[in-house]
Design an enzyme around this catalytic site. Structure first.
Site, short mmCIF file in Angstrom:
data_model
loop_
_atom_site.label_atom_id
_atom_site.label_comp_id
_atom_site.label_asym_id
_atom_site.label_seq_id
_atom_site.Cartn_x
_atom_site.Cartn_y
_atom_site.Cartn_z
CD GLU A 1 -22.68 17.11 16.38
OE1 GLU A 1 -22.46 19.19 16.33
OE2 GLU A 1 -21.14 17.15 16.16
CE LYS B 1 -23.27 18.60 12.99
NZ LYS B 1 -22.56 20.03 12.41
P1 13P Z 1 -16.67 18.10 10.74
O1 13P Z 1 -17.92 17.81 10.04
O2 13P Z 1 -15.47 18.42 10.86
O3 13P Z 1 -17.29 16.73 11.92
O4 13P Z 1 -17.37 19.03 12.30
C1 13P Z 1 -19.19 19.50 12.40
C2 13P Z 1 -19.55 19.86 13.65
O5 13P Z 1 -20.18 20.54 13.77
C3 13P Z 1 -18.71 19.15 14.87
O6 13P Z 1 -19.57 19.63 15.65
#
Ligand code: 13P
Length: 351
Positions: free
Chosen positions: A177, A219
């Site tokens: 991510e 992600k």
């Molecule tokens: P949000 O969808 O609220 O941005 O959170 C996703 C997430 O896992 C942040 O690390």
């Protein structure tokens, strides 16, 4: 490690038009969201909230995996059922956030570096034993005056790749991510440029660290204009910019891309994901899915208010958002679905 198991996990996370539910807020973040609604900020309140989510009837219809936090993975429902068992029984794969947060980066004012590599190998082994089959690590990139810097992008991409490699060694599918934040006055074009740069760097590092791309989920952020940018593009323009950016930088070997919501409202996140699938689904090499926290949880949290009596209504709202996002994966979402939130004829689980 059994490579095929990891690949199977990654594929399962994006199968059947399902997506992920992130409920891995750290205690300070969870407490902050509770405080905004006047909900007590303690371990029992956090446990009760997570029980409400895990216990939502029909959650497994549209949620493939749930991302837990260290405090949550060993918690239980009031009746003694461990959350991990409840998830497995619902056909949902348990996952775990393993980074230790984004901290100020030395020598890089305004930028952050995610910590947590020291001791990670042992922690991953423990989490696997607890039942986790995938993990998450979030890097944060800020757009601003003269940033992001090369040093920040490289350091975060390197850490993501080291984490991903350790995950696969431990039998866990890594969710990678790299989040380019929405905050700021930057334009859609600037977000696109930075996101492409970050993703190219991340995939280069994943290659150097010998990460099996078939066994990860990316992600990323959607490509969006900054929240304070005067020009806010249409849903279709955002869908085009996001998919074109991903096409440039994400190898076809990756089975799925599951967006974070980043502070978008639930409806907007569903609308934008839907537009991407409507316009590009037949041409994309990867599944385009969701891994939302706020965009799935927020309405339910606001209804729950920390009170047991509100649990069924809160679960209904949570279930509704997951179904909307599943529809968005199919390119079948429209805002008309929103008015059915409490229409008992729509969802069989709430008759
Ligand atoms: P949000 O969808 O609220 O941005 O959170 C996703 C997430 O896992 C942040 O690390």
């Amino acid at each position: 490690m059994n490579t095929q198991d990891i690949i199977d996990t990654a594929k399962a996370l994006v199968a059947d038009d399902k997506g992920l539910l992130a409920m891995d807020e750290s205690n300070p973040t969870c407490n902050k969201r509770f405080a905004a609604l006047g909900i007590p900020q303690n371990e029992e309140a956090r446990r009760a909230y997570r029980e409400m989510i895990v216990d939502t009837p029909g959650l497994g219809e549209s949620i493939s995996g749930v991302i837990l936090f260290d405090e949550t993975i060993l918690q239980q429902k009031k009746d003694g059922t461990p959350f991990v068992k409840a998830l497995n029984d619902a056909g949902i794969i348990p996952g775990i956030k393993v980074d230790l947060g984004a901290k100020e980066m030395a020598g890089h004012p305004g930028e952050k570096i995610t910590e947590g590599l020291d001791g990670l190998r042992d922690r991953l082994t423990e989490y696997f034993k607890m039942g986790a089959r995938f993990a998450k690590w979030r890097a944060v990139i800020v757009i601003g005056e003269g940033i992001p810097s090369r040093g920040c992008i490289d350091a975060n991409a390197h850490a993501l790749a080291r984490y991903a490699s350790l995950c696969q060694e431990a039998g866990l599918a890594p969710i990678v991510e790299p989040e380019v934040l929405m905050d700021g006055v930057h334009t859609l074009e600037q977000c696109c440029e930075v996101t492409e740069n970050v993703l190219r760097t991340v995939f280069n590092q994943l290659y150097l660290q010998r990460v099996i791309l078939e066994g990860i989920i990316l992600k990323p952020n959607m490509v969006l204009p900054g929240l304070s940018c005067p020009e806010q593009e249409s849903v279709d323009e955002i869908a085009d910019a996001t998919v074109n950016c991903l096409m440039q930088a994400v190898p076809a070997a990756v089975p799925g891309i599951a967006f974070l919501s980043g502070g978008q409202s639930g409806e907007l996140a569903s609308t934008r994901l839907n537009a991407m699938n409507v316009r590009f689904k037949s041409r994309m090499p990867w599944a385009l899915a969701f891994s939302f926290a706020r965009a799935i949880q927020q309405p339910a949290l606001e209804i729950w208010q920390g009170k047991e009596i509100n649990v069924p209504k809160a679960q209904q709202a949570l279930y509704h958002r997951t179904k909307c996002n599943q529809a968005a994966r199919r390119g079948e979402y429209n805002t008309g679905l929103e008015k059915h939130i409490y229409d008992n004829t729509v969802y069989k689980h709430h008759k």
